[in-house]
Motif scaffolding. Sequence first.
Motif, PDB file in Angstrom:
ATOM      1  N   TRP A 180      37.964  36.436  33.187  1.00  0.00           N
ATOM      2  CA  TRP A 180      38.426  36.801  34.537  1.00  0.00           C
ATOM      3  C   TRP A 180      39.497  38.135  34.087  1.00  0.00           C
ATOM      4  N   ALA A 181      39.716  38.962  34.978  1.00  0.00           N
ATOM      5  CA  ALA A 181      40.286  40.048  34.900  1.00  0.00           C
ATOM      6  C   ALA A 181      41.569  40.177  35.470  1.00  0.00           C
ATOM      7  N   GLN A 182      42.360  41.243  34.790  1.00  0.00           N
ATOM      8  CA  GLN A 182      43.645  41.554  35.232  1.00  0.00           C
ATOM      9  C   GLN A 182      43.450  42.973  36.345  1.00  0.00           C
ATOM     10  N   CYS A 205      35.647  41.716  42.732  1.00  0.00           N
ATOM     11  CA  CYS A 205      36.926  41.052  42.046  1.00  0.00           C
ATOM     12  C   CYS A 205      37.721  41.073  43.229  1.00  0.00           C
ATOM     13  N   PHE A 378      33.123  39.832  30.064  1.00  0.00           N
ATOM     14  CA  PHE A 378      33.220  39.748  31.508  1.00  0.00           C
ATOM     15  C   PHE A 378      31.892  40.017  32.210  1.00  0.00           C
ATOM     16  N   THR A 386      37.856  35.856  38.978  1.00  0.00           N
ATOM     17  CA  THR A 386      38.961  36.689  39.215  1.00  0.00           C
ATOM     18  C   THR A 386      39.481  36.725  40.661  1.00  0.00           C
ATOM     19  N   THR A 389      41.285  33.379  41.046  1.00  0.00           N
ATOM     20  CA  THR A 389      42.458  33.248  40.585  1.00  0.00           C
ATOM     21  C   THR A 389      43.678  34.260  40.999  1.00  0.00           C
ATOM     22  N   TRP A 390      43.353  35.188  41.438  1.00  0.00           N
ATOM     23  CA  TRP A 390      44.388  36.104  42.193  1.00  0.00           C
ATOM     24  C   TRP A 390      44.942  35.489  43.320  1.00  0.00           C
TER      25      TRP A 390
END
Length: 453
Positions: A180-182, A205, A378, A386, A389-390
């Motif tokens: 997952w991404a920041q 995202c 990714f 992502t 998660t956010w």
Amino acid sequence: MAYAEKVYKVRNGKQTKQYTWRARYKKPDGTWGSEPGFPTKKLAEDWGDQQEVSIRSGTWIDPEKLQTAFGKWVEIWKTANKKRPRTQSSRAYLLDKLLLPEWEHTPLTEVNNVFAVKAWATRMAKPHGKHDPDTVAQARSLLSTILSGAEDAGYIPANKLYGRRILVGTDHHEEEEEVWAQPDEIYRIYRRLDGVHALMPLVDCYLGLRWGELAGLHRDNCLLKREDRIDGKPFVRHVVRVDAKLGSLHEDTFELDEDGLADWHRAEDARLEECRAKGWKANRRKPPKNVVKLYLGPPKNKYSAREVDVPEFLVRLLGEHLEAWPHEHPFSTPGGQFWRRGNFTRAQLRPAADGREAVARKRGFAGREAWEPILPGFTMRGARHTHDTWMKDDGVDRALRFLTMGWVPKDIEGTYEHVTPEMRRHRLQRLEARWERGKRVAGQGSAGDPKKS
């Protein structure tokens, strides 16, 4: 009452003095059933008596059904278990590659054997076999489902695989976690790509759509205005809508019927004719058994048909894209065709996330610069991970998380909780803050990527 009769062996067309015993018993419909091959009269009579006891108690299974070949039962089972095309194609793969080559002509009573299935799974899975352990586990689960159907239909007394845990494979490796991404990582991937290619992972995202929901989204379902009230004041938001009937792009494998095969031959004739006209040498290809089709249909379940709130920065970006985009589906290819998931990932997302080597300029090719890795591994599925998660990290209420992701609320809490305008505003504010944070952090150390506002 059951009885036994002699069955003399025949050799070279002549009856010999050697014989076995055949059991005879009365079936539920009044006809006489039989089972040959017993060495003694008593064993034949006992077996026949057992059949009649089972018939009277209602637990009898016709021996002819027990001897039904697994492949024959599968065809009966499939007609009574119609599933979505994606499920059907997955089952067809497991049957064709793993189950039918092993069990097609085997009687159901022999397939229904835990030891035999364990031995088969060990042979099929790596490192001994050629199949991934997860794939073999899926095939074993499907086998159990098929045998449960045989139990329900009265072909076997009970499914012996039901509830039995059968370990598949010998490598006890941990399953890799989805990448997952920041916010700064997805922003850098967005800046690295161009046009619709850049917008797709960014949108996913920040909205959490499934791949099919994103790729199949129609422009008429984008940026619809909704108005709520908070403390008596208007609260306006924009949404994308996942339509209940045509809200998802499906990519499934279908068996070619007669009409499909005829269409394939016509297309092949046209291809060969074109090659001959150009002076090219071409051979006729072998007709395929299956064809992959892209089509619009319902999303995964009734909860997947939903509206997802869009943060303000994305309203602006998506609005600009829609104004310039000439096609009905905002996230199609630049030519307006539906994307295949693998094509987009291979051609666009993998180089942007994993990096790429430079290619020097040469005749007929302008060359390209090298890209350093940003987020290896990714995927578009990781973009959906992502978003959830956010939301979890930002304290978004569970009711809104489930609604946004299109999940099924299976517990009593999911039945009684509801989404409020305050919950929606909180989520949108936090996503807006993540966007600004991603731009700021990425701008501090991402020199070398193409600049984009």
